[in-house]
Structure formats: C-alpha cells, structure tokens
Enzyme design. Structure first.
Site, PDB file in Angstrom:
ATOM      1  CG  MET A 199      -9.642   5.585   6.991  1.00 37.39           C
ATOM      2  SD  MET A 199     -10.282   4.196   6.076  1.00 37.39           S
ATOM      3  CE  MET A 199     -11.055   3.403   7.635  1.00 37.39           C
ATOM      4  CE  LYS A 232      -8.436  -0.024  -2.085  1.00 36.09           C
ATOM      5  NZ  LYS A 232      -7.917  -0.874  -1.322  1.00 36.09           N
ATOM      6  CG  ASP A 257      -2.085  -0.996   1.284  1.00 33.86           C
ATOM      7  OD1 ASP A 257      -2.054  -1.396   0.165  1.00 33.86           O
ATOM      8  OD2 ASP A 257      -2.742  -1.229   2.261  1.00 33.86           O
TER       9      ASP A 257
HETATM   10  N1  SAH Z   1      -4.263  -0.836   8.922  1.00 30.15           N
HETATM   11  C1  SAH Z   1      -4.026   0.793   9.199  1.00 30.15           C
HETATM   12  C2  SAH Z   1      -5.340   1.516   9.055  1.00 30.15           C
HETATM   13  C3  SAH Z   1      -5.532   1.811   7.506  1.00 30.15           C
HETATM   14  S1  SAH Z   1      -7.024   2.842   7.364  1.00 30.15           S
HETATM   15  C4  SAH Z   1      -3.536   0.760  10.757  1.00 30.15           C
HETATM   16  O1  SAH Z   1      -3.870  -0.090  11.471  1.00 30.15           O
HETATM   17  O2  SAH Z   1      -2.920   1.638  10.997  1.00 30.15           O
HETATM   18  C5  SAH Z   1      -5.857   4.504   7.064  1.00 30.15           C
HETATM   19  C6  SAH Z   1      -5.976   5.407   7.877  1.00 30.15           C
HETATM   20  O3  SAH Z   1      -5.065   5.191   8.983  1.00 30.15           O
HETATM   21  C7  SAH Z   1      -5.626   6.710   7.741  1.00 30.15           C
HETATM   22  O4  SAH Z   1      -6.812   7.352   7.230  1.00 30.15           O
HETATM   23  C8  SAH Z   1      -5.302   7.332   8.984  1.00 30.15           C
HETATM   24  O5  SAH Z   1      -6.636   7.446   9.569  1.00 30.15           O
HETATM   25  C9  SAH Z   1      -4.718   6.127   9.831  1.00 30.15           C
HETATM   26  N2  SAH Z   1      -3.099   6.156   9.683  1.00 30.15           N
HETATM   27  C10 SAH Z   1      -2.436   5.361   8.929  1.00 30.15           C
HETATM   28  N3  SAH Z   1      -1.274   5.729   9.196  1.00 30.15           N
HETATM   29  C11 SAH Z   1      -1.013   6.991   9.981  1.00 30.15           C
HETATM   30  C12 SAH Z   1       0.005   7.667  10.410  1.00 30.15           C
HETATM   31  N4  SAH Z   1       1.328   7.437  10.393  1.00 30.15           N
HETATM   32  N5  SAH Z   1      -0.396   8.781  11.153  1.00 30.15           N
HETATM   33  C13 SAH Z   1      -1.798   8.921  11.471  1.00 30.15           C
HETATM   34  N6  SAH Z   1      -2.855   8.113  10.959  1.00 30.15           N
HETATM   35  C14 SAH Z   1      -2.487   7.121  10.258  1.00 30.15           C
END
Ligand code: SAH
Length: 470
Positions: free
Chosen positions: A166, A58, A36
């Site tokens: 998100m 995405k 991703d």
């Molecule tokens: N599987 C991922 C989440 C995927 S959904 C997890 O466990 O972290 C994607 C969302 O994750 C983004 O919209 C944001 O809200 C959050 N996200 C992912 N990486 C991030 C980061 N480094 N800092 C803040 N939010 C993050």
C-alpha cells in the site's frame, strides 16, 4: 445463534492457481461470497450457480462500502446462509482488515474460520525472482504498510529486507523515511506491479533515483516495494518475467501450461442442446453401431449425461468399440467406466483417421457424437474409408463475454478451435502485430484463416491433446 458460518478465505495474490485447496473447496460450496476487488476474479467462476456474489471491494479513491457496513453485511448473511465466504486478496490477516472482520463475528457470536492465503508480500517477490531472505544477504524480512492512518510517519523496522504494501501513493515518503533511518542512497529497491498476474511489471532502481524511475514508468496499483540487497538477484532469477504470455481462449487452459504463462479468457462455453430427439433416437439402436468415436471430453460428458437420462448405462455400449481423439478425452471416458480401444498418438482428427485407415472400416457403422457444427474432416475421412457415419450433435458452443486483456503483455494467442477464432475477431478485431497466433491443427488453422488470422500450428510434441472443442 445464527445457523451460518463465516469463512474468511485468502484468495491469493493474483495468479488464480495460488489459492489453497481449502479455499477452492469453500468457494465451490459457498451460499454467499463477499469479495474484495483485488482477488483473482476467475475464482468466482467456481461458485455454484445459486451462490450470491457480492462485491464489497475497496478502491483507494472510491470506497464501495465502509468497514462497518461490510461487517454488518457479513453478520446479516450468516443469519440465513449456511456457508458465507469472505474472500480477500492475498492472506486475510496481512493488512486486509481480516482481523477486524472476525472480531465483529466473535462479538456477534457467529462461528468463523480463517483460511490463510498466499500473501502478495511474499508471492510478488517470488514471481519477481527476489527471495526476501537469503543467507548471503539478510537473515530477516519485515513487512510494512506504506499507508498510515492520520498521516502518521512510516516506521522503518530494523531488517535486512523490507517489503512495503500500500505504498504507491507514498513512495516519496517511504524513501525519505528509509534515508532518515540510515539506509544508504545506493540501496537497491524494486517495485512489483500486478505481482503474479500476467501483466506483472518489475521496476528496479536505487533509493536516490527511484521516485523519478517509478514516475517515468507510470507505476500503478497494486504494487509492493522490496528494499535491500536481495533485489540484486532479480536479473538472475527473473523466471516469471521470461515466460511467454499465452492467451488461451478455449476451455482447459491447464493443458497448455507448458507453452508459457497462461492468460485465460474463455470466449466459448459448452452447453446442452434444446432438442435431443436426434440423439434419443440413436440411443434406441446402439446395438447397430460398431464404433463409438469421441472427439472431445465435452462430447463424452454430454453423451453420457443423455444416456443416463434415457435410463441407460455403459452396458448399452457393450457391442461397440470406443475411440477417443486424445488422452484428455480418454481420461474423461474412464470416469464413465470406459477404457477406449483406440487413442491415436497424433491427437487430432487426422491422427484418428490414420489409425482407422489401417483397420477394416468398410461398411462399419460409426457413431460420432460431436458439437453442433463440428468440423467435417473426421466424418468425411471415415466415409472415404467406406464407413457409414452417423453424426449426432450432443452439445453446442456459445460465445461468452471475456474480461478485457492488455495485449501489451501478450506474446502469443492459442486458438483451440474455429469457434474461438470467430469469437476473438468479433470481440477484439485483429491482434496487434507483436502477438503471434498459434492453433492446434489443420481444421482450426483453416477456420482461423477465414477470419484473417494467420496461425501457426503448435508442434505436436508441445501438445498434450491436439484438439479440444469444435
Ligand atoms: N491481504 C493482502 C494485502 C492487502 S493490502 C495480501 O496479503 O496480499 C493491499 C496491498 O497489497 C496493495 O496496496 C498492494 O501493496 C498489495 N498487493 C495486493 N495484491 C498485489 C499484487 N498482485 N501485486 C502487488 N501488490 C499487491
């Protein structure tokens, strides 16, 4: 049944070191990696040279591949690759559609495993100094998506702390839903943008003014929101935000962790030479040398590789004493069965010369395997002590194109060699005035000055090894 296996691997939230050991090993062994866009891209450098790396990332606005296409590609790759790693940001089962992907594997009869990751829902609060649970404030935490299919309402669960993922585009809706669910307008809320990355920002406020606050701050993605009393701890516990951000341009960034949060942008890479005839000649007369002196771990690595190619091993070095410029180099030598006879306390060419100056070096033959174009300080200093020095290049450094860096979030740059200074100026020009330049020793300082960089030498006690590569 296909022969491959699919590993759904959590890449962690952004700080590359937050991956699990299991995930790390799988990336190194993978035949194919489908990743991703939210993963720490540095992790891809761990992949083998033959690994096929495919971005299926995405972006909110631009879907590179549909979920069905990703599932189909995974299954196709598992048909003829042994290890297929599906690398996803954070934890693969936290809003990552990881569930859907392994369902597709199960339905296609493909073997799979899931390697959990550190989710941003918990890591971003950690790096913001906001413990999501705390006995004084809340016994529970809920993790909620701020993005629902088909414009559905955002449901607010009954919890003391709520973390939204998100949600950036939907912050107004999130706040409206919270107020509607009975949360007081003065409730504390924080946004953590780029959590655990060097450019992390934490923006705090209360529900009543937060839409305006994030607009003013120009909040971008990825970000999470944390709502609840625990947000009040941010100011007291903001450990990561207080660390200086140090841009390191050489290799072995882990050695400089004590200086701050390391932002690693390697600009040079060590590679073998095209022509080793010089070294090969020297390897035929190893018994004529009294000292073998290594000035970098890389030098040791390339020297021993070539020794082996010539059908020789450490027994060929038995007549010599061995010196290493510092502990990292000495440690690397132990891997080849060598315990260095001399390691200066002051880990630099100058330190080595100090140690040599109290020994009888007159007419001693010193073999110095180094990088091509290495600094003259050591050979000249040894010659001044009366030694006969044979310098022989064993590797060279070449420039590589680094990923971009946002200097607004950089406090210091550490130049680990003259070549990093040259490459830096070529790529970025001069750093903005708020960024302070540092280097490891006099040769690098002099080289940096040549490129218009005024670098201060990092105090020795802050340094585990003063010189790395030339
Ligand atoms: N599987 C991922 C989440 C995927 S959904 C997890 O466990 O972290 C994607 C969302 O994750 C983004 O919209 C944001 O809200 C959050 N996200 C992912 N990486 C991030 C980061 N480094 N800092 C803040 N939010 C993050």
């Amino acid at each position: 049944m296909s022969k491959g296996k699919i590993y759904l691997v959590g890449a962690g939230p952004g700080d590359a070191e937050l991956i699990t050991l299991k995930g790390y090993e799988l990336i190194r062994r993978a035949d194919v990696i489908l990743h991703d866009h939210l993963i720490p891209m540095e992790l891809l450098q761990l992949a083998g040279a033959d690994a096929e790396i495919i971005s299926v990332g995405k972006f909110a606005s631009q879907h590179t591949m549909s979920q069905d296409q990703i599932n189909a590609l995974l299954i196709e790759k598992a048909a003829d690759a042994r290890i297929v790693v599906r690398l996803k940001g954070g934890d693969p089962f936290v809003f990552g559609r990881g569930g859907e992907e392994v369902e597709a594997c199960a339905e296609a009869g493909i073997d799979f495993e899931v390697v959990p990751g550190v989710t941003s829902a918990l890591a971003a609060p950690s790096y913001a100094g906001i413990p999501p649970t705390h006995r004084d404030f809340t016994p529970n935490i809920a993790i909620v998506t701020g993005h629902r299919k088909d414009k559905k309402e955002i449901e607010i669960p009954n919890a003391g702390t709520i973390v939204f993922l998100m949600g950036v585009a939907n912050i107004q809706k999130i706040i409206d839903s919270l107020l509607k669910a009975g949360w007081p307008p003065q409730t504390k809320i924080a946004a953590v943008e780029n959590g655990t990355r060097y450019n992390q920002r934490v923006i705090t406020g209360t529900l009543e003014n937060f839409v305006r606050t994030v607009q003013d701050a120009n909040l971008g993605t990825p970000a999470i929101f944390i709502v609840g009393k625990v947000v009040g701890l941010h100011e007291k516990l903001n450990w990561y935000g207080r660390k200086p951000r140090v841009l390191v341009l050489g290799t072995h960034p882990e050695k400089y962790r004590h200086l701050g949060a390391i932002v690693h942008r390697p600009m040079v890479k060590c590679v073998g030479l095209e022509d080793y005839s010089n070294l090969d000649q020297v390897l035929k007369r190893l018994d004529t040398f009294d000292w073998l002196t290594f000035t970098s771990a890389n030098g040791a690595r390339f020297f021993f590789e070539r020794l082996k190619r010539n059908g020789l091993d450490t027994r060929a070095l038995s007549a010599m004493k061995v010196a290493a410029i510092g502990k990292t180099t000495a440690r690397r030598l132990t891997a080849f069965g060598i315990l260095a006879d001399l390691i200066p306390d002051k880990e630099s060419s100058a330190g080595l010369l100090e140690e040599f100056s109290v020994l009888e070096m007159r007419d001693k033959n010193v073999l110095l395997p180094q990088a091509e174009g290495a600094s003259r300080e050591l050979p000249e200093g040894l010659a001044a002590l009366g030694a006969a020095v044979k310098e022989v290049p064993v590797y060279m450094t070449i420039e590589i194109e680094p990923a971009d860096v946002d200097f607004e979030h950089i406090d210091k740059i550490l130049f680990t060699s003259g070549s990093t200074a040259r490459a830096f100026v070529k790529k970025f020009g001069q750093a903005p005035p708020h960024v302070k330049a540092y280097c490891l020793g006099l040769p690098t300082q002099a080289a940096a000055r040549k490129y218009g960089i005024d670098a201060e030498i990092v105090p020795q006690q802050d340094n585990q090894e003063a010189r790395e590569i030339e």
